[in-house]
Design an enzyme around this catalytic site. Structure first.
Site, PDB file in Angstrom:
ATOM      1  N   SER A 186       0.870  -1.183   0.000  1.00 20.52           N
ATOM      2  CA  SER A 186       0.000   0.000   0.000  1.00 20.52           C
ATOM      3  C   SER A 186       0.902   1.227   0.000  1.00 20.52           C
ATOM      4  CB  SER A 186      -0.897  -0.005   1.236  1.00 20.52           C
ATOM      5  OG  SER A 186      -0.072  -0.138   2.378  1.00 20.52           O
ATOM      6  N   LYS A 228      -4.699  -2.760  -8.138  1.00 19.85           N
ATOM      7  CA  LYS A 228      -4.309  -1.528  -7.442  1.00 19.85           C
ATOM      8  C   LYS A 228      -5.597  -0.735  -7.217  1.00 19.85           C
ATOM      9  CE  LYS A 228      -0.910   2.228  -7.802  1.00 19.85           C
ATOM     10  NZ  LYS A 228       0.185   2.779  -8.647  1.00 19.85           N
ATOM     11  N   ASP A 272       9.537   9.105  -9.684  1.00 13.66           N
ATOM     12  CA  ASP A 272       9.514   8.622  -8.296  1.00 13.66           C
ATOM     13  C   ASP A 272      10.321   7.332  -8.235  1.00 13.66           C
ATOM     14  OD1 ASP A 272       7.026   7.618  -5.801  1.00 13.66           O
ATOM     15  OD2 ASP A 272       8.973   8.615  -5.620  1.00 13.66           O
TER      16      ASP A 272
END
Ligand SMILES: Cc1ccnnc1
Length: 288
Positions: free
Chosen positions: A20, A41, A138
């Site tokens: 998560s 997801k 990211d």
């Protein structure tokens, strides 16, 4: 984009939680017809503009658009998208080898040849993304996973929630990301490019370390701006000079090498048998 309005549970049996994050949860799911396993997801969508909880739908559409644009063996594949009242569910390729980070952490010494194999696959994925003007933004160990628990797993890049598709000549600024893995130009709010993905990458792979790790986030951010890092001899004493050269060419304000050029660097693509021999003799101390 229109996502399937059917109830995801009519098609998939929902299983255990796999992970998560800022987005919601990822759960193992089994397709009812084929019995095949996938990763669902589950993204919470904002019901009204003023609510803070959840993601706004446009950012989810953006992530879907990006994932649909890049199908590559080193990038997690998107199979399906369902939408209910307050939730969008991405049906993604199941990546069950865990995080590269953990694989590296469990190793006493990662042979450079192993590091190179990982690096090569990451670079292939990045090269493909960057060739489509998409930057990940990211990129960090948690978002670099291994396909399965075998001795030579394949790399899978995941979580394109912060990725960006560059339109021609567009300037893009964003300050999202994870402090110790953010490229310098992100912090100094300079126009971003796919080079940001390259900056911190190599150092991470070799040592599992964030080169700029400070005691606090702002300390870390200051280090990144100052580009203050050193090859901590404790970690890099055995690393070959080619590997250090590779890192030094990347860990600079404006990384000199694109993913494509990295794949041609002698550390990754050795020219002579001597270089190969030297590389195989050296190993990389893992953070203990
Ligand atoms: C966590 C995760 C994400 C995507 N696919 N498998 C697992």
């Amino acid at each position: 984009a229109v996502f399937k309005p059917e109830n995801v549970e009519d098609f998939y049996e929902i299983g255990e939680v796999l992970g998560s994050g800022h987005f919601g949860q990822v759960r193992k799911v089994k397709e009812r017809t084929s019995g095949s396993l996938w990763a669902g997801k589950f993204l919470k969508i904002r019901r009204s503009a003023c609510s803070r909880l959840g993601l706004d739908r446009s950012s989810v559409e953006h992530e879907v658009e990006i994932l649909q644009a890049i199908q590559h063996p080193n990038i997690v594949a998107l199979k399906d998208v369902f939408e209910s009242r307050a939730e969008v569910v991405l049906i993604l390729e199941l990546v069950s080898g865990g995080e590269l980070f953990d694989f590296i952490a469990e190793k006493e010494n990662l042979l450079e040849s192993e590091a190179i194999e990982f690096m090569k696959q990451i670079l292939e994925g990045l090269k493909f993304m960057h060739s489509k003007n998409i930057a990940h933004f990211d990129l960090k160990p948690e978002n670099i996973m291994l396909s399965d628990k075998v001795s030579h797993p394949n790399i899978k890049l995941i979580d394109f929630g912060l990725a960006h598709l560059f339109n021609q000549g567009e300037e893009y600024r964003s300050t999202s990301g994870t402090p110790q893995y953010i490229a310098p130009e992100v912090i100094s709010c300079q126009p971003l490019s796919t080079a940001a993905d390259m900056c911190v990458l190599s150092f991470l792979r070799l040592s599992g370390l964030s080169p700029f790790q400070g005691d606090t986030d702002e300390e870390t951010l200051k280090n990144i701006i100052a580009m203050k890092y050193e090859f901590d001899a404790h970690y890099f004493n055995l690393t070959s000079s080619m590997a250090k050269d590779f890192i030094q060419k990347l860990l600079v304000k404006n990384p000199e090498m694109t993913a494509e050029e990295c794949l041609l660097h002698p550390w990754i693509k050795p020219i002579t048998s001597k270089q190969v021999a030297r590389r195989n003799r050296s190993s990389i101390n893992m953070r203990n």
